[in-house]
Design a protein around this motif. Sequence first.
Motif, PDB file in Angstrom:
ATOM      1  N   LYS A 133       0.825  -1.207   0.000  1.00 64.16           N
ATOM      2  CA  LYS A 133       0.000   0.000   0.000  1.00 64.16           C
ATOM      3  C   LYS A 133       0.858   1.256   0.000  1.00 64.16           C
ATOM      4  O   LYS A 133       0.508   2.265  -0.637  1.00 64.16           O
ATOM      5  CB  LYS A 133      -0.903  -0.004   1.237  1.00 64.16           C
ATOM      6  CG  LYS A 133      -2.032   1.020   1.198  1.00 64.16           C
ATOM      7  CD  LYS A 133      -3.077   0.642   0.185  1.00 64.16           C
ATOM      8  CE  LYS A 133      -4.290   1.576   0.243  1.00 64.16           C
ATOM      9  NZ  LYS A 133      -5.282   1.255  -0.801  1.00 64.16           N
ATOM     10  N   VAL A 134       1.997   1.210   0.703  1.00 61.33           N
ATOM     11  CA  VAL A 134       2.886   2.376   0.763  1.00 61.33           C
ATOM     12  C   VAL A 134       3.440   2.666  -0.622  1.00 61.33           C
ATOM     13  O   VAL A 134       3.301   3.791  -1.140  1.00 61.33           O
ATOM     14  CB  VAL A 134       4.036   2.124   1.763  1.00 61.33           C
ATOM     15  CG1 VAL A 134       5.061   3.256   1.692  1.00 61.33           C
ATOM     16  CG2 VAL A 134       3.479   2.014   3.179  1.00 61.33           C
ATOM     17  N   SER A 135       4.086   1.686  -1.228  1.00 60.08           N
ATOM     18  CA  SER A 135       4.602   1.833  -2.588  1.00 60.08           C
ATOM     19  C   SER A 135       5.189   0.508  -3.041  1.00 60.08           C
ATOM     20  O   SER A 135       5.595  -0.319  -2.218  1.00 60.08           O
ATOM     21  CB  SER A 135       5.681   2.929  -2.668  1.00 60.08           C
ATOM     22  OG  SER A 135       6.894   2.484  -2.103  1.00 60.08           O
ATOM     23  N   ASP A 136       5.266   0.331  -4.351  1.00 53.63           N
ATOM     24  CA  ASP A 136       5.865  -0.889  -4.888  1.00 53.63           C
ATOM     25  C   ASP A 136       7.356  -0.939  -4.572  1.00 53.63           C
ATOM     26  O   ASP A 136       7.918  -2.010  -4.369  1.00 53.63           O
ATOM     27  CB  ASP A 136       5.650  -0.959  -6.406  1.00 53.63           C
ATOM     28  CG  ASP A 136       4.201  -1.247  -6.763  1.00 53.63           C
ATOM     29  OD1 ASP A 136       3.500  -1.875  -5.945  1.00 53.63           O
ATOM     30  OD2 ASP A 136       3.758  -0.843  -7.850  1.00 53.63           O
ATOM     31  N   LYS A 137       8.004   0.209  -4.534  1.00 50.33           N
ATOM     32  CA  LYS A 137       9.427   0.259  -4.230  1.00 50.33           C
ATOM     33  C   LYS A 137       9.697  -0.258  -2.810  1.00 50.33           C
ATOM     34  O   LYS A 137      10.622  -1.043  -2.589  1.00 50.33           O
ATOM     35  CB  LYS A 137       9.934   1.703  -4.369  1.00 50.33           C
ATOM     36  CG  LYS A 137      11.447   1.869  -4.231  1.00 50.33           C
ATOM     37  CD  LYS A 137      11.837   3.321  -4.429  1.00 50.33           C
ATOM     38  CE  LYS A 137      13.351   3.499  -4.352  1.00 50.33           C
ATOM     39  NZ  LYS A 137      14.043   2.869  -5.498  1.00 50.33           N
ATOM     40  N   VAL A 138       8.870   0.177  -1.863  1.00 46.35           N
ATOM     41  CA  VAL A 138       9.004  -0.290  -0.486  1.00 46.35           C
ATOM     42  C   VAL A 138       8.650  -1.779  -0.396  1.00 46.35           C
ATOM     43  O   VAL A 138       9.310  -2.542   0.314  1.00 46.35           O
ATOM     44  CB  VAL A 138       8.096   0.526   0.454  1.00 46.35           C
ATOM     45  CG1 VAL A 138       8.013  -0.121   1.834  1.00 46.35           C
ATOM     46  CG2 VAL A 138       8.624   1.948   0.585  1.00 46.35           C
ATOM     47  N   SER A 139       7.628  -2.187  -1.123  1.00 49.36           N
ATOM     48  CA  SER A 139       7.197  -3.582  -1.118  1.00 49.36           C
ATOM     49  C   SER A 139       8.317  -4.497  -1.592  1.00 49.36           C
ATOM     50  O   SER A 139       8.636  -5.508  -0.958  1.00 49.36           O
ATOM     51  CB  SER A 139       5.971  -3.746  -2.014  1.00 49.36           C
ATOM     52  OG  SER A 139       5.476  -5.064  -1.962  1.00 49.36           O
TER      53      SER A 139
END
Length: 216
Positions: A133-139
Motif C-alpha cells: 500500500k505504501v509503494s511498490d518500491k518499499v514492497s
Amino acid sequence: MATHPRHYSLFDKLITNADQALRTLVPGAATAERSTPASQRGAAELSDSERQHAAGLMRINHTGEVCAQALYQGQALTAKLPQVRDAMEEAAREEVDHLVWCEQRIHDLGSHTSRLNPLFYGLSFGIGALAGKVSDKVSLGFVAATEEQVCKHLTHHMTELPIQDEKSKAVLLQMLEDEARHATTAINAGGYKFPAPVKFLMAGMAKVMTKSTYRV
C-alpha cells in the motif's frame, strides 16, 4: 474478437487469498512443482535428540515459508503495478516448493509443523499488504530485506543440523539458492534498500518467530 485481460475485484482477490491461506496452513494441502532435494540423499541414523533438534530447525524454516506465502500474497493484493503483482505471485509459487519440502522433512523426522502458523500468517499478510500500500518500491525492498534474513537463518541452520542429516541439508541448500535469487530480483526490479536500523528491527522480529516455533 479481441480479448481483454480480466480485472479482478477486491472481493475476488480476497477469495483467492483465503484459498491460498488454506492451502498454506492445512497440512498436505499444498503441492510442489519440484521434487524434494531430500530424495537425492540417503537416510542416516539419528538419535532421538538429534531427530528432535533437526525437526525443530525444519519447523522454524517451515514457518518462515508460511510467512513468505502470506507476505507475498499481502503485497500482491495491494501492489500498484501489474508487473510487481505478477512478480509477487510468481515468487509465492516458487516458495510453495519450500513449504512442501519442509513439511515433508518434518513429518519424516516424526514431528509436526508449528501450531503458531495461523498467527504468523496473519501478521505477515498484514505487513505485506501495508508495504504494498505504501509503494511498490518499499514492497520490493521489504522482499529483499526479508529474503536476506531468511538466507542468514538457512546458513546458520546448515551448521546447526546433525552432521549426518544430509536430507535436511539438501533441502536448505536449494532453499538458500532460491531465496538469494529472490532477494536479488527484488532489488533489480527497483526495490528500496532498507537502512541498517530497519533490518535490525526485522532481525529482532525474526528471532521471536524462531524461538517460539522451535518447539511449538
